[in-house]
Design a protein around this motif. Structure first.
Motif, PDB file in Angstrom:
ATOM      1  N   PHE A 113     -10.211  82.260 116.102  1.00 35.80           N
ATOM      2  CA  PHE A 113      -9.857  80.913 116.544  1.00 35.80           C
ATOM      3  C   PHE A 113      -9.267  80.920 117.959  1.00 35.80           C
ATOM      4  N   GLY A 114      -9.881  81.746 118.823  1.00 33.62           N
ATOM      5  CA  GLY A 114      -9.559  81.699 120.237  1.00 33.62           C
ATOM      6  C   GLY A 114      -8.408  82.558 120.711  1.00 33.62           C
ATOM      7  N   LYS A 115      -7.765  83.327 119.834  1.00 32.29           N
ATOM      8  CA  LYS A 115      -6.676  84.202 120.270  1.00 32.29           C
ATOM      9  C   LYS A 115      -6.508  85.348 119.282  1.00 32.29           C
ATOM     10  N   THR A 116      -5.699  86.335 119.669  1.00 24.35           N
ATOM     11  CA  THR A 116      -5.500  87.472 118.769  1.00 24.35           C
ATOM     12  C   THR A 116      -4.731  87.025 117.526  1.00 24.35           C
ATOM     13  N   LEU A 117      -4.894  87.785 116.458  1.00 26.77           N
ATOM     14  CA  LEU A 117      -4.177  87.452 115.222  1.00 26.77           C
ATOM     15  C   LEU A 117      -2.670  87.424 115.443  1.00 26.77           C
ATOM     16  N   ALA A 118      -2.165  88.342 116.264  1.00 27.73           N
ATOM     17  CA  ALA A 118      -0.727  88.408 116.491  1.00 27.73           C
ATOM     18  C   ALA A 118      -0.188  87.151 117.157  1.00 27.73           C
ATOM     19  N   GLU A 119      -1.038  86.451 117.876  1.00 28.54           N
ATOM     20  CA  GLU A 119      -0.603  85.218 118.543  1.00 28.54           C
ATOM     21  C   GLU A 119      -0.535  84.032 117.591  1.00 28.54           C
ATOM     22  N   HIS A 120      -1.147  84.170 116.420  1.00 28.69           N
ATOM     23  CA  HIS A 120      -1.028  83.124 115.405  1.00 28.69           C
ATOM     24  C   HIS A 120       0.318  83.271 114.712  1.00 28.69           C
ATOM     25  N   GLU A 121       1.013  82.170 114.584  1.00 29.26           N
ATOM     26  CA  GLU A 121       2.383  82.227 114.071  1.00 29.26           C
ATOM     27  C   GLU A 121       2.459  82.866 112.684  1.00 29.26           C
ATOM     28  N   GLY A 122       1.494  82.573 111.818  1.00 27.24           N
ATOM     29  CA  GLY A 122       1.531  83.117 110.459  1.00 27.24           C
ATOM     30  C   GLY A 122       1.490  84.628 110.446  1.00 27.24           C
ATOM     31  N   ILE A 123       0.703  85.220 111.323  1.00 25.01           N
ATOM     32  CA  ILE A 123       0.609  86.679 111.399  1.00 25.01           C
ATOM     33  C   ILE A 123       1.816  87.249 112.131  1.00 25.01           C
ATOM     34  N   GLY A 124       2.170  86.617 113.251  1.00 27.94           N
ATOM     35  CA  GLY A 124       3.321  87.098 114.014  1.00 27.94           C
ATOM     36  C   GLY A 124       4.588  87.113 113.186  1.00 27.94           C
ATOM     37  N   PHE A 125       4.787  86.095 112.357  1.00 30.83           N
ATOM     38  CA  PHE A 125       5.979  86.053 111.510  1.00 30.83           C
ATOM     39  C   PHE A 125       5.976  87.185 110.485  1.00 30.83           C
ATOM     40  N   MET A 126       4.792  87.552 109.961  1.00 33.35           N
ATOM     41  CA  MET A 126       4.735  88.658 109.001  1.00 33.35           C
ATOM     42  C   MET A 126       5.115  89.975 109.682  1.00 33.35           C
ATOM     43  N   LEU A 127       4.645  90.183 110.905  1.00 32.91           N
ATOM     44  CA  LEU A 127       5.036  91.381 111.645  1.00 32.91           C
ATOM     45  C   LEU A 127       6.542  91.398 111.896  1.00 32.91           C
ATOM     46  N   ALA A 128       7.096  90.224 112.212  1.00 29.45           N
ATOM     47  CA  ALA A 128       8.548  90.144 112.437  1.00 29.45           C
ATOM     48  C   ALA A 128       9.319  90.421 111.153  1.00 29.45           C
ATOM     49  N   ASP A 129       8.864  89.876 110.025  1.00 28.17           N
ATOM     50  CA  ASP A 129       9.521  90.125 108.742  1.00 28.17           C
ATOM     51  C   ASP A 129       9.453  91.610 108.385  1.00 28.17           C
ATOM     52  N   ASN A 130       8.318  92.241 108.685  1.00 28.82           N
ATOM     53  CA  ASN A 130       8.201  93.681 108.444  1.00 28.82           C
ATOM     54  C   ASN A 130       9.229  94.454 109.253  1.00 28.82           C
ATOM     55  N   ASP A 131       9.366  94.088 110.526  1.00 29.19           N
ATOM     56  CA  ASP A 131      10.327  94.771 111.382  1.00 29.19           C
ATOM     57  C   ASP A 131      11.736  94.640 110.817  1.00 29.19           C
ATOM     58  N   MET A 132      12.098  93.470 110.334  1.00 34.09           N
ATOM     59  CA  MET A 132      13.443  93.276 109.786  1.00 34.09           C
ATOM     60  C   MET A 132      13.636  94.049 108.488  1.00 34.09           C
ATOM     61  N   ASP A 133      12.606  94.087 107.639  1.00 32.34           N
ATOM     62  CA  ASP A 133      12.711  94.853 106.399  1.00 32.34           C
ATOM     63  C   ASP A 133      12.855  96.344 106.686  1.00 32.34           C
ATOM     64  N   ILE A 134      12.089  96.858 107.629  1.00 28.65           N
ATOM     65  CA  ILE A 134      12.182  98.275 107.991  1.00 28.65           C
ATOM     66  C   ILE A 134      13.565  98.589 108.546  1.00 28.65           C
ATOM     67  N   HIS A 135      14.065  97.731 109.416  1.00 29.68           N
ATOM     68  CA  HIS A 135      15.373  97.962 110.019  1.00 29.68           C
ATOM     69  C   HIS A 135      16.488  97.937 108.963  1.00 29.68           C
ATOM     70  N   THR A 136      16.442  96.953 108.070  1.00 27.19           N
ATOM     71  CA  THR A 136      17.458  96.843 107.017  1.00 27.19           C
ATOM     72  C   THR A 136      17.427  98.062 106.099  1.00 27.19           C
ATOM     73  N   ALA A 137      16.221  98.482 105.710  1.00 27.03           N
ATOM     74  CA  ALA A 137      16.090  99.651 104.839  1.00 27.03           C
ATOM     75  C   ALA A 137      16.638 100.897 105.524  1.00 27.03           C
ATOM     76  N   ARG A 138      16.338 101.053 106.801  1.00 25.98           N
ATOM     77  CA  ARG A 138      16.807 102.233 107.519  1.00 25.98           C
ATOM     78  C   ARG A 138      18.338 102.265 107.578  1.00 25.98           C
ATOM     79  N   LEU A 139      18.957 101.137 107.845  1.00 22.91           N
ATOM     80  CA  LEU A 139      20.420 101.096 107.906  1.00 22.91           C
ATOM     81  C   LEU A 139      21.037 101.411 106.549  1.00 22.91           C
ATOM     82  N   ALA A 140      20.442 100.901 105.473  1.00 24.22           N
ATOM     83  CA  ALA A 140      20.953 101.192 104.133  1.00 24.22           C
ATOM     84  C   ALA A 140      20.845 102.683 103.825  1.00 24.22           C
ATOM     85  N   ILE A 141      19.743 103.297 104.212  1.00 25.50           N
ATOM     86  CA  ILE A 141      19.557 104.734 104.006  1.00 25.50           C
ATOM     87  C   ILE A 141      20.586 105.525 104.810  1.00 25.50           C
ATOM     88  N   TRP A 142      20.722 105.195 106.080  1.00 28.84           N
ATOM     89  CA  TRP A 142      21.655 105.932 106.941  1.00 28.84           C
ATOM     90  C   TRP A 142      23.088 105.840 106.416  1.00 28.84           C
TER      91      TRP A 142
END
Length: 390
Positions: free
Chosen positions: A279-308
């Protein structure tokens, strides 16, 4: 608070990361990695590669050939290893061997260490841990039904176990059984036994959704197995206490390894989303996909802090039961969400084995069950909180 990673651990992480990317990821399509995990000959090949790089079993005490890493050091090294699900197998820091090595380093006597721990630490052999039972010990270990009958010179063990990871081709087993009689009747005890005995029977291999553990998962039984007194692991009747010595750190190391796999899935999804257009742009530029990548980043960061944090508590000499339970729930559920989103971002590609994301997705689902289901850990945490022990 100091969140800086010491230089030596940064260097170790970089070495492990480079090894995994250069030598292990290219082997992920090897047919010897089947539905029941890597074959034993494949494992030995992977181990030999890590040994040649000086990266084998870094968590093991120095006297047994490792680097003697503390829990925080393991968090850094095991995450790097987990970037490929074959990484922990190669570095010989996968379950159940990693947990068994930790337990034996803490509890075994010197003779037992030389007989069983040294060849295990070298990667020459594998082991298994037999506690879980079909209708008995699992989430509630007090339901242990396997019995050890005191006899002249030792014990006779009888019972059935299931979901015993890595039983096939394991050199020895750590058995949890309750004493059937005597002063400590009913008390749980751990025993060491070589697997090449006719009284140890592998009944059947279970078909499970995960496929990253060498040897798969088995139903096994003990038919009046004799174990001499000198092969009791630790003190008689202290099995449940030793289980905590093993399980609290072991559930945390599962978190470390699976965090590495979550990072891998996120990298694959991100790279795809920045290249694929719709639809004329990369998937990452679509808000629905970009938000999933952002949620992944937050989940990874939270998990890492809990482990540490949990690793830091263990390194201070505390039991860390609450911290490891908390980290286990946070990490197992966060990693699952990351894998699920990555499948969704990849779309049809995510349903295939053209990427490793599909395999990560299947394997991490099991992590919400083994080493204590999320519900059991929440129940344990709730009891501590309500009792003012949080």
């Amino acid at each position: 608070m100091d969140f800086a990673i010491p230089t030596d651990l940064q260097d170790l992480s970089a070495r492990i990361g480079g090894f995994v990317r250069d030598e292990i990821i290219p082997l992920e399509k090897d047919p010897r990695w089947g539905s029941h995990g890597p074959s034993e000959d494949f494992r030995l090949e992977l181990v030999s590669r890590a040994r040649a790089k000086g990266l084998l079993a870094s968590h093991v005490p120095v006297e047994f050939g490792g680097l003697g890493l503390g829990h925080f050091g393991r968090a850094i090294a095991f995450e790097a290893a987990g970037y490929s699900m074959l990484g922990p197998v190669a570095l010989h820091c996968a379950a159940p061997d990693e947990g068994n090595m930790h337990l034996m380093a803490e509890v075994a006597d010197q003779r037992q260490k030389e007989r069983w721990l040294r060849p295990l630490a070298s990667g020459e052999s594998r082991s298994c841990f037999a506690m879980t039972e079909p209708m008995g010990a699992g989430s509630d270990p007090s339901l242990l039904q396997t019995v050890a009958e005191p006899v002249a010179g030792g014990y006779r063990i009888s019972g059935r176990k299931w979901l015993i990871t890595g039983a096939e081709d394991a050199r020895f087993v750590i058995i949890m059984a309750r004493l059937s009689s005597g002063e400590r009747a009913g008390a749980a005890t751990m025993f060491l036994a070589d697997m090449d005995q006719p009284e140890i029977v592998l009944e059947r291999q279970l078909d499970s959704m995960d496929s990253s553990f060498t040897g798969g998962h088995w139903v096994m039984r003990f038919d009046n197995l004799f174990v001499p007194e000198e092969d009791v692991l630790g003190a008689v009747g202290e099995g449940f206490r030793y289980a905590q010595v093993r399980l609290a750190p072991a559930r945390l190391t599962h978190c470390m390894r699976w965090l590495g796999s979550a990072v891998r899935a996120q990298d694959i999804a991100r790279d795809y989303a920045t290249r694929r257009t719709a639809f004329g742009k990369t998937l990452a530029e679509h808000e629905g996909i970009g938000f999933m990548l952002a949620d992944n980043d937050m989940d990874i960061h939270t998990a890492r802090l809990a482990i540490w944090h949990a690793a830091w508590v263990l390194d201070q000499g505390h039991k860390g039961n609450m911290e490891s339970s908390r980290a286990k729930v946070i990490c197992s559920e966060a990693v699952w969400r990351v894998a699920d989103r990555c499948v969704q971002i990849l779309g049809g590609l995510g349903l295939t084995r053209d990427t490793v994301v599909e395999r990560i997705f299947r394997d991490v689902r099991a992590f919400r069950v083994y080493d204590g289901p999320s519900e059991v850990h929440r129940w344990s945490l709730a009891r501590r909180i309500a009792g003012g022990r949080g």
